[in-house]
Design an enzyme around this catalytic site. Sequence first.
Site, PDB file in Angstrom:
ATOM      1  N   ASP A 122       0.804  -1.222   0.000  1.00 47.99           N
ATOM      2  CA  ASP A 122       0.000   0.000   0.000  1.00 47.99           C
ATOM      3  C   ASP A 122       0.840   1.276   0.000  1.00 47.99           C
ATOM      4  OD1 ASP A 122      -2.727   1.466   0.700  1.00 47.99           O
ATOM      5  OD2 ASP A 122      -1.244   2.166   2.150  1.00 47.99           O
ATOM      6  N   ALA A 145      -4.527   3.136  -0.712  1.00 48.01           N
ATOM      7  CA  ALA A 145      -4.384   2.482  -2.014  1.00 48.01           C
ATOM      8  C   ALA A 145      -4.988   1.085  -1.991  1.00 48.01           C
ATOM      9  CB  ALA A 145      -2.911   2.423  -2.411  1.00 48.01           C
ATOM     10  N   ASP A 146      -4.714   0.334  -0.936  1.00 49.47           N
ATOM     11  CA  ASP A 146      -5.271  -1.014  -0.816  1.00 49.47           C
ATOM     12  C   ASP A 146      -6.796  -0.991  -0.809  1.00 49.47           C
ATOM     13  OD1 ASP A 146      -2.853  -2.305  -0.737  1.00 49.47           O
ATOM     14  OD2 ASP A 146      -2.934  -2.834   1.382  1.00 49.47           O
ATOM     15  N   ILE A 147      -7.359  -0.188   0.108  1.00 52.22           N
ATOM     16  CA  ILE A 147      -8.795  -0.274   0.371  1.00 52.22           C
ATOM     17  C   ILE A 147      -9.609   0.570  -0.604  1.00 52.22           C
ATOM     18  CG2 ILE A 147     -10.589   0.207   2.079  1.00 52.22           C
ATOM     19  CD1 ILE A 147      -8.520  -0.465   4.248  1.00 52.22           C
ATOM     20  N   SER A 151      -9.808  -2.303  -3.105  1.00 55.64           N
ATOM     21  CA  SER A 151     -11.039  -2.985  -2.698  1.00 55.64           C
ATOM     22  C   SER A 151     -12.303  -2.308  -3.230  1.00 55.64           C
ATOM     23  CB  SER A 151     -11.122  -3.048  -1.171  1.00 55.64           C
ATOM     24  OG  SER A 151      -9.951  -3.568  -0.612  1.00 55.64           O
TER      25      SER A 151
END
Length: 318
Positions: A122, A145-147, A151
């Site tokens: 991330d 960035a991840d979520i 996601s």
Amino acid sequence: MVLRDLLVVDFTRYLPGPFASRELLRLGARVVRVESPDGDPLRSVAPGWDAALNAGKESVVWDLEEHPGFGPALAARADVVLEGFRPGVADRLGIGAAGLPESVVYCSVTGFGAGNLRAGHDLNYAGWAGLLADTAPALPPVQVADIAGGSLFAVIEILAALLERERTGRGKHLIVSMTHNAHRLAAHRLRGEPERTLTGGLACYRMYETADGRFLTVTAVELKFWQRLCELIGRPELVERHYEQDQDALATELETVFLSRPLSEWLDLFDAEDVMVGPVATLAEGSEWLGESVATDSTPALGEHTERWRADLASFEG
């Protein structure tokens, strides 16, 4: 539930994919997580996160050496497949989009997009995307960035593809780039001045420490809120300085004021007022205030549902 009777097969690990499949579960889908015999590393690295993200899902173990056809057979049964391997790995495992029925909505969650083999997590994605420049070296409080880039964009794209499938009967191969989408979250800031309006450029849009070491959020951007705030803190002469050129000097004035009382006293003062001021709550305080509760569904043990699915897919080869 909007996704009732739809099967999501999730081959991902760590945070972005499981967060996305948790949201699909919340919308009514049945979610099966496919794990290696060692399990998702998140089980040991952050077991609390693993429990929160995977409660209510099913877990199957795919042993590639013993049952190479199990993963492909399960993927072929799915309405939605999620994977987060580096480009080319899914194809080598036999679970690539090209080898599945055309009705499958197939979502590849990647760091940098199709064909880019660069490794990262991330913080790397957020750095490449330009999100960290204003606050470095401080770390973001959530994995943006991840979520958000991964996601939530994945969920949006999957829902749109499922809607299109209702009309055409055909799925789609979606490629979600966490870095590109993270950049999209802030790209509007490339246009207009001042570019740091909401990232420290304005004194009326900052966080201020209180006498007890806690912090207040202040977002009195509109004049009416700023005027009332200045009146309540006993500094009406600051009203005309709302958008003066030297915002740091104005912020210094506010710092001195807010350091004079503890958080609870400021919150009591502002409670019934329209001033756009609030606390920097802890996660526990935020959860209590929002009335959020920890998921009560059970978290599956590693491979808990493997035998049931193997029996259901008894015709698979391997």
